[in-house]
Design a protein around this motif. Structure first.
Motif, PDB file in Angstrom:
ATOM      1  N   GLY A 155     -51.111 -67.194  61.157  1.00 41.46           N
ATOM      2  CA  GLY A 155     -50.837 -65.961  60.395  1.00 41.46           C
ATOM      3  C   GLY A 155     -51.876 -65.087  60.349  1.00 41.46           C
ATOM      4  O   GLY A 155     -51.618 -64.123  59.609  1.00 41.46           O
ATOM      5  N   HIS A 156     -52.690 -65.177  61.431  1.00 39.24           N
ATOM      6  CA  HIS A 156     -53.738 -64.014  61.289  1.00 39.24           C
ATOM      7  C   HIS A 156     -53.344 -62.931  62.344  1.00 39.24           C
ATOM      8  O   HIS A 156     -54.192 -62.094  62.578  1.00 39.24           O
ATOM      9  CB  HIS A 156     -55.253 -64.697  62.045  1.00 39.24           C
ATOM     10  N   ASN A 157     -52.098 -62.763  63.012  1.00 39.15           N
ATOM     11  CA  ASN A 157     -51.615 -61.803  63.593  1.00 39.15           C
ATOM     12  C   ASN A 157     -50.642 -61.017  62.589  1.00 39.15           C
ATOM     13  O   ASN A 157     -50.515 -59.809  62.439  1.00 39.15           O
ATOM     14  CB  ASN A 157     -50.862 -61.938  64.851  1.00 39.15           C
ATOM     15  N   SER A 216     -41.360 -50.718  59.660  1.00 40.31           N
ATOM     16  CA  SER A 216     -42.364 -51.582  60.501  1.00 40.31           C
ATOM     17  C   SER A 216     -41.914 -52.004  61.971  1.00 40.31           C
ATOM     18  O   SER A 216     -40.685 -52.269  62.114  1.00 40.31           O
ATOM     19  CB  SER A 216     -42.789 -52.719  59.720  1.00 40.31           C
ATOM     20  N   ARG A 217     -42.846 -52.098  63.014  1.00 45.84           N
ATOM     21  CA  ARG A 217     -42.734 -52.631  64.212  1.00 45.84           C
ATOM     22  C   ARG A 217     -42.438 -54.031  64.276  1.00 45.84           C
ATOM     23  O   ARG A 217     -41.661 -54.525  65.042  1.00 45.84           O
ATOM     24  CB  ARG A 217     -43.600 -52.199  65.162  1.00 45.84           C
ATOM     25  N   ASN A 218     -42.571 -54.654  62.993  1.00 44.87           N
ATOM     26  CA  ASN A 218     -41.983 -56.110  62.864  1.00 44.87           C
ATOM     27  C   ASN A 218     -40.801 -56.085  62.568  1.00 44.87           C
ATOM     28  O   ASN A 218     -40.295 -57.077  62.630  1.00 44.87           O
ATOM     29  CB  ASN A 218     -43.007 -56.863  61.747  1.00 44.87           C
ATOM     30  N   GLY A 219     -39.980 -54.976  62.142  1.00 43.82           N
ATOM     31  CA  GLY A 219     -38.774 -54.960  61.855  1.00 43.82           C
ATOM     32  C   GLY A 219     -37.736 -54.044  62.753  1.00 43.82           C
ATOM     33  O   GLY A 219     -37.978 -54.394  63.999  1.00 43.82           O
ATOM     34  N   ALA A 220     -37.225 -53.100  62.474  1.00 44.14           N
ATOM     35  CA  ALA A 220     -36.368 -52.412  63.380  1.00 44.14           C
ATOM     36  C   ALA A 220     -37.075 -51.197  64.141  1.00 44.14           C
ATOM     37  O   ALA A 220     -36.958 -50.576  64.852  1.00 44.14           O
ATOM     38  CB  ALA A 220     -35.298 -51.709  62.513  1.00 44.14           C
ATOM     39  N   PHE A 366     -39.444 -60.545  53.547  1.00 40.96           N
ATOM     40  CA  PHE A 366     -40.496 -59.649  52.745  1.00 40.96           C
ATOM     41  C   PHE A 366     -41.413 -58.714  53.628  1.00 40.96           C
ATOM     42  O   PHE A 366     -41.108 -57.969  54.413  1.00 40.96           O
ATOM     43  CB  PHE A 366     -41.547 -60.600  51.910  1.00 40.96           C
ATOM     44  N   ALA A 367     -42.822 -59.082  53.310  1.00 40.25           N
ATOM     45  CA  ALA A 367     -43.562 -57.988  54.035  1.00 40.25           C
ATOM     46  C   ALA A 367     -44.994 -58.668  53.889  1.00 40.25           C
ATOM     47  O   ALA A 367     -45.372 -59.234  53.053  1.00 40.25           O
ATOM     48  CB  ALA A 367     -43.723 -56.580  53.583  1.00 40.25           C
ATOM     49  N   ASN A 368     -46.052 -58.195  55.037  1.00 41.30           N
ATOM     50  CA  ASN A 368     -47.390 -58.725  55.036  1.00 41.30           C
ATOM     51  C   ASN A 368     -48.059 -57.708  54.055  1.00 41.30           C
ATOM     52  O   ASN A 368     -47.637 -56.685  53.530  1.00 41.30           O
ATOM     53  CB  ASN A 368     -47.989 -58.736  56.370  1.00 41.30           C
ATOM     54  N   TYR A 369     -49.537 -58.027  53.809  1.00 39.92           N
ATOM     55  CA  TYR A 369     -50.240 -57.210  52.886  1.00 39.92           C
ATOM     56  C   TYR A 369     -50.261 -55.597  53.253  1.00 39.92           C
ATOM     57  O   TYR A 369     -50.144 -54.944  52.483  1.00 39.92           O
ATOM     58  CB  TYR A 369     -51.498 -57.882  52.862  1.00 39.92           C
ATOM     59  N   ARG A 370     -50.557 -55.444  54.688  1.00 37.04           N
ATOM     60  CA  ARG A 370     -50.479 -54.179  55.167  1.00 37.04           C
ATOM     61  C   ARG A 370     -49.197 -53.446  54.908  1.00 37.04           C
ATOM     62  O   ARG A 370     -49.173 -52.186  54.515  1.00 37.04           O
ATOM     63  CB  ARG A 370     -50.979 -54.230  56.536  1.00 37.04           C
ATOM     64  N   GLU A 371     -48.126 -53.890  55.175  1.00 33.10           N
ATOM     65  CA  GLU A 371     -46.860 -53.497  55.113  1.00 33.10           C
ATOM     66  C   GLU A 371     -46.800 -53.111  53.504  1.00 33.10           C
ATOM     67  O   GLU A 371     -46.125 -52.147  53.106  1.00 33.10           O
ATOM     68  CB  GLU A 371     -45.776 -54.285  55.521  1.00 33.10           C
TER      69      GLU A 371
END
Length: 447
Positions: A155-157, A216-220, A366-371
């Motif tokens: 979970g740290h990335n 986000s770059r974690n999404g589209a 959902f999203a991480n804390y930063r997002e």
């Protein structure tokens, strides 16, 4: 609770006043009950009524652990996960609470015969546990709904990849549809100062979800100039996706199901709009067969609105009903990003249109804390606006969930918890005045 509320509402209230207010032994909360988990057995999903399963009752204040905070909830909102909880689908949430309860003594607190639900809040910090330094009693906050343990390297990335990642108020207890909520301190974010309590509570889950999924770059990884197909563009998720597309220099192609919903999209600034009901789009011939001719007709309609271009990104969340069409209409090399399946979890599509055209399907949750922080920051700056259409009393949460379940709402519906009335909590009236039409554009909207 009166002592707490008086300390919060007093015009000269200080952090010390809030810290000195005594915690009650119990508080009012919206719950589902474990012994009623089979109450809708045999009924179709549409016939399950949240008004029968959601209860307003007094429950004990939970023990405060390290890294946690107790928050006086001024307002909350209803998300679709609250509907799922209320109709005990896809499984009763008590299975999540039991699993959490086996992880640790602190986790055991969540395994109860009742579940306090709700994944949004705006309110005031009452108490913090050991190890909390960023937040203190009296802070005015909103909460995102990601609960993580972060004891695994996974979970740290990206904290969404934590094996112990849960959605607060859905997979954990002590949620936001209550007078007091228990959260981890890394769920807290500053309350946007120009919004009322109920407006500030509305964006949380859906705004953060849409940000990760689309921006986000974690999404589209949306960029300027992209064409973005947004299903349900006037709804809870879609209304934020539409705003992010417009704010980010993209062109949203908004899919709605009525002229009223189309008008809401126009108020947000969208121009490319498809009313799928008026234009008769039916992507399934029957329960078992899709209709590729409708995919082609849909793609042609999109190109009429974009000057001949296909969409770069599809913002997917209906699932089974629309997924085949979504894969087909995406441009070569484009992205279908999905965060839900409100019409069914089993997706079917023609894989030739995926692999031969080098398209991608991206799962987003959902999203991480930063997002979540970045999404909330855009709200606080007045770049993204709440889509609150109606507010209910805490005692009427069952009706609010029913309305969401039956799609009788637009945008988000809010719930007042401790706030005695709508319109309270604004501390930056100047910024509010500049954005008031946008803040209010969903008010009173209903199907």
């Amino acid at each position: 609770m009166k002592e707490i509320l008086d300390a919060i509402l007093a015009p000269d209230s200080s952090a010390a006043d809030v810290a000195a207010a005594r915690l009650p032994e119990a508080y009012r909360a919206v719950t589902v009950r474990k012994d009623e988990a089979e109450m809708f057995a045999g009924l179709a999903s549409r016939d399950k009524d949240p008004r029968a399963s959601l209860h307003l009752e007094e429950v004990p204040v939970p023990e405060l652990g390290p890294g946690e905070a107790l928050v006086a909830v001024m307002a909350s909102s209803v998300n679709y996960n609250s509907v799922w909880t209320s109709i005990f689908e896809p499984v009763p949430t008590f299975a999540f609470l039991e699993r959490y309860g086996r992880t640790s003594p602190l986790g055991k607190r969540h395994d109860l015969p009742y579940h306090v639900i709700g994944s949004d809040l705006s309110g005031v910090v009452l108490r913090t546990g050991p190890g909390v330094n960023r937040w203190k009693p009296g802070d005015r906050v909103v909460a995102h709904c990601l609960s993580v343990e972060l004891e695994s390297a996974d979970g740290h990335n990206d904290t969404m990849l934590d094996p112990e990642q849960r959605i607060w108020g859905f997979e954990t207890n002590f949620g936001g549809l209550a007078e007091i909520a228990l959260v981890k301190s890394n769920q807290l974010m500053p309350k946007p100062e120009h919004l009322t309590w109920e407006e500030a509570a509305a964006p949380g889950l859906v705004n953060s979800t849409a940000y990760r999924q689309l921006v986000s770059r974690n999404g589209a990884g949306m960029k300027q100039g992209d064409n973005v197909l947004v299903w349900g563009a006037s709804g809870g998720l879609g209304s934020y996706a539409t705003q992010f597309a417009l704010a980010g220099g993209a062109t949203p192609v908004c899919v709605v199901s009525s002229p009223h919903k189309a008008e809401i999209c126009r108020k947000m600034g969208a121009e490319a709009i498809i009313d799928r009901e008026a234009e008769g789009f039916r992507f399934w011939r029957d329960e078992h067969r899709q209709d590729p001719r409708e995919w082609k007709r849909f793609g042609a309609r999109i190109r009429e609105l974009t000057g001949g271009e296909d969409v770069d990104i599809v913002f997917e969340h209906p699932g089974r009903e629309t997924f085949g069409a979504s894969v087909y209409v995406t441009r070569k090399g484009g992205t279908i990003v999905t965060c839900a399946s409100t019409s069914g979890y089993t997706h079917e599509y023609d894989n030739r249109y995926l692999w031969m055209s080098l398209k991608r399907i991206v799962g987003s949750h959902f999203a991480n804390y930063r997002e979540a922080w970045e999404a909330n920051r855009l709200v606080a700056k007045g770049r993204i606006h709440p889509t609150l259409s109606r507010t209910y009393a805490l005692a009427d949460t069952g009706q609010a969930a029913y309305d969401v379940h039956r799609n009788l709402h637009q945008g988000k519906v809010g719930v007042l918890a401790l706030a005695p009335a709508e319109g309270l909590g604004v501390t930056d009236p100047e910024l509010r005045a500049r954005h008031l039409p946008a803040i209010n554009r969903f008010r009173g909207a209903a199907s």
